[in-house]
Write a protein that holds these residues in place. Structure first.
Motif, mmCIF file in Angstrom:
data_model
loop_
_atom_site.group_PDB
_atom_site.id
_atom_site.type_symbol
_atom_site.label_atom_id
_atom_site.label_comp_id
_atom_site.label_asym_id
_atom_site.label_seq_id
_atom_site.Cartn_x
_atom_site.Cartn_y
_atom_site.Cartn_z
ATOM 1 N N VAL A 174 -14.093 6.245 -6.790
ATOM 2 C CA VAL A 174 -12.764 5.806 -7.207
ATOM 3 C C VAL A 174 -12.610 6.107 -8.696
ATOM 4 C CG1 VAL A 174 -11.225 3.825 -7.474
ATOM 5 C CG2 VAL A 174 -12.705 4.002 -5.451
ATOM 6 N N PRO A 182 -8.711 -0.020 -5.538
ATOM 7 C CA PRO A 182 -9.427 0.954 -4.698
ATOM 8 C C PRO A 182 -8.724 1.250 -3.383
ATOM 9 C CG PRO A 182 -10.580 -1.156 -4.729
ATOM 10 C CD PRO A 182 -9.529 -1.227 -5.791
ATOM 11 N N TYR A 185 -6.262 3.900 -3.845
ATOM 12 C CA TYR A 185 -6.850 5.238 -3.963
ATOM 13 C C TYR A 185 -7.219 5.788 -2.584
ATOM 14 C CZ TYR A 185 -9.493 9.245 -5.483
ATOM 15 O OH TYR A 185 -9.919 10.539 -5.660
#
Length: 401
Positions: A174, A182, A185
């Motif tokens: 990440v 996260p 992402y």
């Protein structure tokens, strides 16, 4: 089209066990022929066997290799070549006692994002040529140091200039700007980033390990990649035992790579699947981590590959001969098993049947060793034994005596 015959071969490794010279006494799957010759044009191997049986007038050109050994070109199925900068200071710190973690990857991301396409291409070209000179004729490379839609896409565009075996690894770690988000992402990688990168890649990969992505995130990303037409592979079990190996088998991944930490159930699952266990001894060497026990995989019937894992942080080597020597010395492989894993095993990890062997019909990608036997790759570690490299039926790298 020129038909070439290499003669004067002390040992020819074919990876075709059906042609093994009965008295050779070597690892049977290597298909070693002694006192051999091999004939090829620019697209395929036409004939191989004992030189005394070579049909007269078959070839346009005859090259006597003078009692040296010949074998298939190495197939390196795991590399990370699209990056800028290096991490020599990090390596020095590890050698002074600092432990390795996946977080070091982020230190390469800023340099890679700042590099131009041509700077990235120059680095990929340099490392590709370095690998080629050491016998690697087929090479995979991943993205993974851009970690943005733009930088992952352009990394893959650069990689595509040098190899068709390109892998989208947006899920490497990440990046800092998503450190507190996260899940966002993961959604980006499986959505917009995948859409931008899929046209430029053949494979999709995820680093499923401590400090990177967990099994649920890896499944989300790999499943999206499969739906987009990419074939899966996975980094699993490098830093700790987890669910990555089982996920690889579940999704039919071509390979699970590193697998340093693998349970008996993991090995059983691999043995009953088509997923290759790709071992990367350069990473353990460069991080002072424990080596995987290759015997556990081999004795269970798992298909094993060896690859260099060239990257700036944890395995900055392009040398498959080095990896073979380490695998034999520290991972309990025999020299023959290591050579097979670095050729036919690598081909299996890329699901290729045209490379990694010198069967009739295979690609004419091979190397000549300055040694009478493939055994010298482990027997003489660190010595530049690759005398010449042939790809597509032509010499692409050679070293003078």
């Amino acid at each position: 089209m020129t038909i070439t015959a290499l003669t004067g071969i002390s040992q020819l490794v074919t990876n075709d066990p059906g042609v093994e010279t009965p008295a050779a006494g070597h690892h049977a799957p290597l298909g070693v022929i002694t006192d051999a010759a091999v004939v090829f044009d620019d697209t395929r191997v036409l004939w191989r066997g004992p030189e005394r049986e070579l049909p007269e007038g078959f070839a346009d050109a005859v090259v006597d290799v003078g009692g040296r050994s010949v074998m298939p070109g190495f197939v390196d199925s795991h590399a990370h070549l699209a990056f800028a900068g290096d991490r020599a200071d990090e390596f020095a710190a590890r050698m002074a006692g600092q432990s390795y973690s996946a977080g070091g990857i982020r230190s390469t991301v800023a340099n890679t994002r700042a590099a131009s396409d041509e700077q990235l291409a120059a680095n990929v070209r340099r490392l590709r040529d370095e690998a080629l000179a050491q016998g690697t004729t087929t090479l995979e490379s991943k993205s993974g140091y851009g970690l943005s839609v733009l930088d992952e896409r352009r990394s893959l565009e650069v990689i595509g200039r040098f190899t068709a075996e390109s892998t989208f690894l947006g899920a490497h770690v990440v990046p800092p700007e998503f450190a507190d988000r996260p899940d966002d992402y993961v959604s980006l990688v499986a959505g917009e980033m995948l859409d931008a990168c899929a046209p430029h890649a053949k494979w999709i990969d995820v680093f499923c390990d401590r400090g990177a992505f967990d099994v649920d995130a890896a499944r989300t990303i790999l499943t999206a990649g499969i739906a987009a037409g990419l074939a899966p592979r996975i980094h699993a079990g490098q830093l700790e035992q987890g669910g990555g190996i089982q996920l690889a088998v579940e999704l039919g991944a071509a390979s699970a790579d590193h697998v340093t930490y693998a349970s008996d159930a993991d090995i059983e699952a691999l043995a009953s699947s088509s997923t290759v266990a790709t071992l990367l001894p350069g990473a353990e060497f460069s991080t002072r981590a424990r080596y995987p026990d290759a015997r556990r995989f081999l004795d269970a019937g798992v298909t094993v590959a060896l690859a260099a894992d060239c990257n700036p942080g944890s395995s900055y080597t392009t040398s498959i001969p080095f990896c073979i020597a380490v695998a034999v010395r520290d991972m309990l492989m025999t020299p023959g098993e290591a050579v097979w894993a670095a050729t036919a095993g690598g081909a299996a990890a890329l699901r290729r049947t045209d490379v990694g062997s010198l069967r009739v019909g295979a690609a004419p990608d091979l190397l000549v060793l300055d040694a009478p036997s493939y055994l010298h790759l482990a027997y003489r570690p660190g010595v530049p034994l690759v005398r010449s490299v042939w790809r597509g039926g032509a010499v692409v790298s050679s070293r003078a005596s």
